[in-house]
Scaffold this motif. Structure first.
Motif, PDB file in Angstrom:
ATOM      1  N   ASP A  91       0.836  -1.205   0.000  1.00  0.00           N
ATOM      2  CA  ASP A  91       0.000   0.000   0.000  1.00  0.00           C
ATOM      3  C   ASP A  91       0.872   1.258   0.000  1.00  0.00           C
ATOM      4  O   ASP A  91       0.590   2.233  -0.706  1.00  0.00           O
ATOM      5  CB  ASP A  91      -0.936   0.008   1.210  1.00  0.00           C
ATOM      6  N   ALA A  92       1.939   1.245   0.799  1.00  0.00           N
ATOM      7  CA  ALA A  92       2.845   2.393   0.857  1.00  0.00           C
ATOM      8  C   ALA A  92       3.555   2.587  -0.478  1.00  0.00           C
ATOM      9  O   ALA A  92       3.763   3.720  -0.934  1.00  0.00           O
ATOM     10  CB  ALA A  92       3.868   2.193   1.984  1.00  0.00           C
ATOM     11  N   LEU A  93       3.900   1.475  -1.119  1.00  0.00           N
ATOM     12  CA  LEU A  93       4.576   1.548  -2.420  1.00  0.00           C
ATOM     13  C   LEU A  93       3.640   2.128  -3.486  1.00  0.00           C
ATOM     14  O   LEU A  93       4.053   2.947  -4.314  1.00  0.00           O
ATOM     15  CB  LEU A  93       5.071   0.150  -2.817  1.00  0.00           C
ATOM     16  N   ALA A  94       2.362   1.731  -3.436  1.00  0.00           N
ATOM     17  CA  ALA A  94       1.382   2.277  -4.395  1.00  0.00           C
ATOM     18  C   ALA A  94       1.216   3.779  -4.180  1.00  0.00           C
ATOM     19  O   ALA A  94       1.120   4.554  -5.135  1.00  0.00           O
ATOM     20  CB  ALA A  94       0.046   1.562  -4.225  1.00  0.00           C
ATOM     21  N   GLU A  95       1.199   4.191  -2.910  1.00  0.00           N
ATOM     22  CA  GLU A  95       1.048   5.618  -2.603  1.00  0.00           C
ATOM     23  C   GLU A  95       2.280   6.399  -3.067  1.00  0.00           C
ATOM     24  O   GLU A  95       2.157   7.468  -3.690  1.00  0.00           O
ATOM     25  CB  GLU A  95       0.836   5.795  -1.095  1.00  0.00           C
ATOM     26  N   LEU A  96       3.461   5.845  -2.798  1.00  0.00           N
ATOM     27  CA  LEU A  96       4.704   6.489  -3.246  1.00  0.00           C
ATOM     28  C   LEU A  96       4.722   6.623  -4.768  1.00  0.00           C
ATOM     29  O   LEU A  96       5.076   7.687  -5.304  1.00  0.00           O
ATOM     30  CB  LEU A  96       5.912   5.665  -2.781  1.00  0.00           C
ATOM     31  N   SER A  97       4.319   5.560  -5.461  1.00  0.00           N
ATOM     32  CA  SER A  97       4.299   5.582  -6.931  1.00  0.00           C
ATOM     33  C   SER A  97       3.428   6.718  -7.457  1.00  0.00           C
ATOM     34  O   SER A  97       3.803   7.426  -8.389  1.00  0.00           O
ATOM     35  CB  SER A  97       3.769   4.246  -7.476  1.00  0.00           C
ATOM     36  N   LEU A 139       6.220   7.524 -10.656  1.00  0.00           N
ATOM     37  CA  LEU A 139       7.031   6.422 -11.195  1.00  0.00           C
ATOM     38  C   LEU A 139       6.407   5.104 -10.753  1.00  0.00           C
ATOM     39  O   LEU A 139       5.988   4.974  -9.595  1.00  0.00           O
ATOM     40  CB  LEU A 139       8.469   6.495 -10.656  1.00  0.00           C
ATOM     41  N   HIS A 140       6.361   4.146 -11.653  1.00  0.00           N
ATOM     42  CA  HIS A 140       5.779   2.849 -11.318  1.00  0.00           C
ATOM     43  C   HIS A 140       6.767   1.741 -11.624  1.00  0.00           C
ATOM     44  O   HIS A 140       7.369   1.747 -12.706  1.00  0.00           O
ATOM     45  CB  HIS A 140       4.493   2.627 -12.109  1.00  0.00           C
ATOM     46  N   PRO A 141       6.927   0.806 -10.711  1.00  0.00           N
ATOM     47  CA  PRO A 141       7.796  -0.329 -11.033  1.00  0.00           C
ATOM     48  C   PRO A 141       7.309  -1.016 -12.306  1.00  0.00           C
ATOM     49  O   PRO A 141       6.098  -1.079 -12.561  1.00  0.00           O
ATOM     50  CB  PRO A 141       7.629  -1.253  -9.816  1.00  0.00           C
ATOM     51  N   GLN A 142       8.246  -1.497 -13.083  1.00  0.00           N
ATOM     52  CA  GLN A 142       7.893  -2.246 -14.294  1.00  0.00           C
ATOM     53  C   GLN A 142       7.086  -3.478 -13.908  1.00  0.00           C
ATOM     54  O   GLN A 142       6.128  -3.843 -14.590  1.00  0.00           O
ATOM     55  CB  GLN A 142       9.179  -2.676 -15.001  1.00  0.00           C
ATOM     56  N   VAL A 172      -5.986  -7.954 -18.167  1.00  0.00           N
ATOM     57  CA  VAL A 172      -5.356  -6.800 -18.823  1.00  0.00           C
ATOM     58  C   VAL A 172      -6.287  -5.607 -18.700  1.00  0.00           C
ATOM     59  O   VAL A 172      -7.506  -5.734 -18.895  1.00  0.00           O
ATOM     60  CB  VAL A 172      -5.053  -7.105 -20.307  1.00  0.00           C
ATOM     61  N   PHE A 173      -5.719  -4.453 -18.353  1.00  0.00           N
ATOM     62  CA  PHE A 173      -6.519  -3.250 -18.126  1.00  0.00           C
ATOM     63  C   PHE A 173      -6.088  -2.126 -19.060  1.00  0.00           C
ATOM     64  O   PHE A 173      -4.989  -2.158 -19.628  1.00  0.00           O
ATOM     65  CB  PHE A 173      -6.384  -2.800 -16.666  1.00  0.00           C
ATOM     66  N   ASP A 174      -6.958  -1.132 -19.189  1.00  0.00           N
ATOM     67  CA  ASP A 174      -6.668  -0.013 -20.075  1.00  0.00           C
ATOM     68  C   ASP A 174      -5.745   1.024 -19.450  1.00  0.00           C
ATOM     69  O   ASP A 174      -5.110   1.802 -20.162  1.00  0.00           O
ATOM     70  CB  ASP A 174      -7.976   0.696 -20.473  1.00  0.00           C
ATOM     71  N   SER A 175      -5.722   1.071 -18.111  1.00  0.00           N
ATOM     72  CA  SER A 175      -4.943   2.122 -17.454  1.00  0.00           C
ATOM     73  C   SER A 175      -4.426   1.634 -16.105  1.00  0.00           C
ATOM     74  O   SER A 175      -4.917   0.641 -15.550  1.00  0.00           O
ATOM     75  CB  SER A 175      -5.832   3.350 -17.220  1.00  0.00           C
ATOM     76  N   TYR A 176      -3.439   2.364 -15.579  1.00  0.00           N
ATOM     77  CA  TYR A 176      -2.921   2.043 -14.250  1.00  0.00           C
ATOM     78  C   TYR A 176      -4.011   2.218 -13.199  1.00  0.00           C
ATOM     79  O   TYR A 176      -4.092   1.444 -12.244  1.00  0.00           O
ATOM     80  CB  TYR A 176      -1.720   2.931 -13.920  1.00  0.00           C
ATOM     81  N   GLY A 177      -4.877   3.214 -13.388  1.00  0.00           N
ATOM     82  CA  GLY A 177      -5.970   3.439 -12.429  1.00  0.00           C
ATOM     83  C   GLY A 177      -6.880   2.222 -12.314  1.00  0.00           C
ATOM     84  O   GLY A 177      -7.258   1.822 -11.210  1.00  0.00           O
ATOM     85  N   GLN A 178      -7.227   1.639 -13.446  1.00  0.00           N
ATOM     86  CA  GLN A 178      -8.074   0.441 -13.431  1.00  0.00           C
ATOM     87  C   GLN A 178      -7.342  -0.732 -12.778  1.00  0.00           C
ATOM     88  O   GLN A 178      -7.932  -1.490 -12.004  1.00  0.00           O
ATOM     89  CB  GLN A 178      -8.454   0.048 -14.870  1.00  0.00           C
ATOM     90  N   THR A 179      -6.055  -0.867 -13.110  1.00  0.00           N
ATOM     91  CA  THR A 179      -5.254  -1.938 -12.512  1.00  0.00           C
ATOM     92  C   THR A 179      -5.221  -1.790 -10.996  1.00  0.00           C
ATOM     93  O   THR A 179      -5.422  -2.742 -10.240  1.00  0.00           O
ATOM     94  CB  THR A 179      -3.805  -1.876 -13.061  1.00  0.00           C
ATOM     95  N   ARG A 180      -5.008  -0.538 -10.555  1.00  0.00           N
ATOM     96  CA  ARG A 180      -4.914  -0.232  -9.126  1.00  0.00           C
ATOM     97  C   ARG A 180      -6.235  -0.556  -8.405  1.00  0.00           C
ATOM     98  O   ARG A 180      -6.247  -1.125  -7.314  1.00  0.00           O
ATOM     99  CB  ARG A 180      -4.590   1.260  -9.005  1.00  0.00           C
TER     100      ARG A 180
END
Lengths: 88, 88
Positions: free
Chosen positions: A34-40, A45-48, B22-30
């Motif tokens: 959760d902290a990593l998602a918030e930091l991202s 920046l998002h981890p690959q 598979v999602f269209d965006s990071y927001g949907q993935t999140r």
């Protein structure tokens, strides 16, 4: 956190940074994720790739320019490490 | 969600269930990841492994008895599918 299994290692071409984090419980793992998602979201920046189970998280950071690792990636890695220290 | 790349497939010995979303965006993935974490807490079941990037999530469910997949695992898989439909 139980212990760092290894520090960040550079892998592949183009290079990526990889680190495995091991935790004592699912709760600790969850808080780190959760902290990593918030930091991202904060730094944009998002981890690959993030690969996790109940007590481990593998994080892969790719080169943001698609070619070489630099200050951006190493700074992000350091911020991720800081999350772990803060969550202990 | 863009489209399901495949449905749940059974892999390995002991068997596990695997599906790629598979999602269209990071927001949907999140949102899917957050909903999946909440569901896991509610039902007390956790995927053996979750592997994700900005627009995909691979979920692996192992046999809770360590031997065979049954109603528990298939029911959990169906609940995960329902999260995706709800998040569309």
């Amino acid at each position: 956190m139980a212990e760092p299994v290894d520090s960040w290692s550079e892998q592949g071409k183009p290079p990526s940074l990889h680190r495995r984090f091991v935790f004592d419980s699912y709760g600790q793992t969850r808080r780190f994720l959760d902290a990593l998602a918030e930091l991202s979201g904060q730094v944009g920046l998002h981890p690959q790739n993030i690969n996790f189970g109940t007590t481990y998280v593998n994080v892969t950071l790719d080169a943001t320019d698609g070619q070489a690792l630099g200050e951006t990636e190493r700074g992000f890695a350091a911020q991720i490490d800081a999350l772990v220290r803060a969550g202990r």
